[in-house]
Design an enzyme around this catalytic site. Structure first.
Site, PDB file in Angstrom:
ATOM      1  N   THR A 131       0.908  -1.241   0.008  1.00  0.00           N
ATOM      2  CA  THR A 131      -0.135  -0.059   0.013  1.00  0.00           C
ATOM      3  C   THR A 131       0.927   1.026  -0.068  1.00  0.00           C
ATOM      4  OG1 THR A 131      -1.412   1.511   1.555  1.00  0.00           O
ATOM      5  CG2 THR A 131      -0.054  -0.087   2.505  1.00  0.00           C
ATOM      6  N   ASP A 132       0.036   2.278  -0.416  1.00  0.00           N
ATOM      7  CA  ASP A 132       0.788   3.728  -0.235  1.00  0.00           C
ATOM      8  C   ASP A 132       0.937   4.055   1.049  1.00  0.00           C
ATOM      9  OD1 ASP A 132      -1.677   4.310  -0.029  1.00  0.00           O
ATOM     10  OD2 ASP A 132      -1.727   5.812  -1.580  1.00  0.00           O
ATOM     11  N   GLU A 133       0.208   3.698   1.943  1.00  0.00           N
ATOM     12  CA  GLU A 133       0.363   4.189   3.273  1.00  0.00           C
ATOM     13  C   GLU A 133       1.637   3.821   4.186  1.00  0.00           C
ATOM     14  OE1 GLU A 133      -3.134   3.455   5.731  1.00  0.00           O
ATOM     15  OE2 GLU A 133      -4.573   3.742   3.805  1.00  0.00           O
ATOM     16  N   TYR A 157      -2.013  -0.332  11.030  1.00  0.00           N
ATOM     17  CA  TYR A 157      -2.283  -1.131   9.489  1.00  0.00           C
ATOM     18  C   TYR A 157      -0.947  -0.612   8.641  1.00  0.00           C
ATOM     19  CZ  TYR A 157      -3.256  -1.663   4.832  1.00  0.00           C
ATOM     20  OH  TYR A 157      -3.362  -1.909   3.341  1.00  0.00           O
ATOM     21  N   LYS A 161       2.053  -3.291   7.251  1.00  0.00           N
ATOM     22  CA  LYS A 161       2.478  -3.456   5.982  1.00  0.00           C
ATOM     23  C   LYS A 161       3.725  -2.871   5.609  1.00  0.00           C
ATOM     24  CE  LYS A 161      -0.032  -4.539   2.919  1.00  0.00           C
ATOM     25  NZ  LYS A 161      -0.435  -6.117   2.307  1.00  0.00           N
TER      26      LYS A 161
END
Ligand code: NAD
Ligand code: DAU
Length: 351
Positions: A131-133, A157, A161
């Protein structure tokens, strides 16, 4: 080629499974999924009888199970999507995210290494979907996340990741595992579980209930149609360079409130309501803890090197999404009532 796709019963995974099962009939696709609350086999009804598709119900947090599966099936590749994926849940139950996203990923890496290293990794690939997060949060302005942006995860989260991304790269550097990685922005589209903003709002509008907008609704996300994420994964899997990371985004930034306005207007128009009707349901609620302000992805690497680009504009994709939810009310009702979880029992009881 035999590919284990993890998390194939989830939102993005089901679109990836469908694409691979239909586009590559010569591949054997094994969908490894624990069927948590987020896994829904109704997402895959149209491909579940395909001769090149199989479901393996199992939990990636169980190392013995994962080892036995790899030894028995001898896959050539892994496309790893299984995860706990909802930021709000990670705030209330962070450990579940550590278990699935970090430990689960390491179990898969270990099993793949044990199977492939003695073979010299010839023709093998471990592709991690992320993810970009992991890059943290941007201010308002022109800056975007590139593949070189430093990691700065800020929610349980995104921290889980980020950790899983680091482990995947560590297996490449330490054990020479042929890995590929991609970091994608917010997806939307059919089969999206209605705990996430867009399907939650559609469901609320259909039932005339309040649409909860966190804070002032100013947070910005970069939205990509899920089928375009699936084609990007196809491109990275087949054409991406081993050891490399590719950012995937829609070049499509929306502040949450503006997005909800567009969604309300789209639904009003498609259901014959007067414009402005659904906007009255908007309710500003307490902000998410640690709410990242803005994500924006620079996708130029995958576009220039692999020739991938999104196939639809946001207005087109959102229209297709709303149409799908209006035509699939049973899917949404089954998910919100929990009835979809009976499907596995009914479908597989006699098998
Ligand atoms: P999802 O929550 O809809 O689906 C997750 C799937 O993983 C479900 O089918 C679930 O049953 C399965 N799963 C969960 N725990 C498992 C376990 N322990 N063992 C086996 N299977 C398990 O998620 P999604 O939104 O489709 O996201 C898929 C992947 O893409 C995730 O890795 C996520 O981090 C990443 N991602 C998501 C988005 C997005 O906008 N949704 C954007 C970028 C990246
Ligand atoms: O950026 C990629 C990520 O996008 C993925 O890695 C995650 O798996 C995926 O869930 C998604 O994370 P977000 O937190 O951005 O998605 P969510 O749909 O939960 O929220 C989108 C935005 O809307 C965010 O700014 C929070 C806000 N929001 C969300 C909900 C559920 C609301 O205002 N109200 C809500 O009820």
């Amino acid at each position: 080629m035999k590919i284990i796709i993890t998390g194939g019963a989830g939102f993005i995974g089901s679109h990836v499974v469908r694409l691979f099962v239909t586009k590559y009939p010569e591949y054997q696709i094994l969908n490894l999924d624990a069927l948590t609350y987020a896994g829904n086999l109704e997402n895959l009804r149209d491909v579940e009888s395909a001769p090149n598709y199989r479901l393996v119900k199992g939990d990636i947090t169980d190392q013995a199970f994962v080892d036995e599966l790899f030894a028995r099936e001898e896959p050539d590749a892994v496309i790893h999507l299984a995860a706990e994926s909802h930021v709000d849940r990670s705030i209330t139950d962070p450990l579940a995210f550590v278990k699935t996203n970090v430990l689960g990923t390491v179990h898969l890496l270990n099993a793949a290494k044990n199977l492939w290293k003695p073979l010299g990794y010839e023709g093998k690939v471990f592709y991690h979907v992320s993810t970009d997060e992991v890059y943290g949060s941007l201010d308002f302005g022109p800056e975007m996340f590139t593949e070189d942006t430093s990691y700065d995860p800020r929610s349980p989260y995104s921290a889980s990741k980020a950790a899983s991304d680091h482990f995947v790269r560590a297996w490449h550097h330490t054990y020479h595992m042929p890995i590929k990685l991609s970091n994608c922005s917010n997806n939307y589209g059919p089969n999206h579980f209605p705990e996430k903003l867009i399907p939650l709002a559609i469901h609320r509008i259909q039932h005339g209930e309040a649409i909860p907008v966190y804070g002032k609704g100013e947070n910005v996300r970069d939205w990509l149609f899920v089928k375009d994420h699936a084609t990007a994964i196809d491109a990275v899997f087949h054409k991406g360079t081993v050891g490399e990371t590719y950012n995937i985004g829609g070049v499509n930034e929306w502040a949450n409130l503006e997005l909800i306005h567009l969604l309300c207007d789209t639904l009003d128009e498609k259901t014959g309501k007067e414009k402005g009707t659904s906007r009255q349901l908007i309710k500003f609620v307490t902000d998410r803890a640690g709410h990242d302000l803005r994500y924006a992805i620079d996708s130029s690497k995958i576009m220039n090197e692999l020739g991938w680009k999104p196939s639809v504009t946001f207005e087109q994709g959102l229209g297709l999404t709303v149409d799908w939810y209006l035509e699939n009310e049973t899917w949404l009702n089954n998910v919100t009532s929990g009835a979809y979880q009976d499907y596995y029992q009914k479908q597989y009881a006699q098998r």
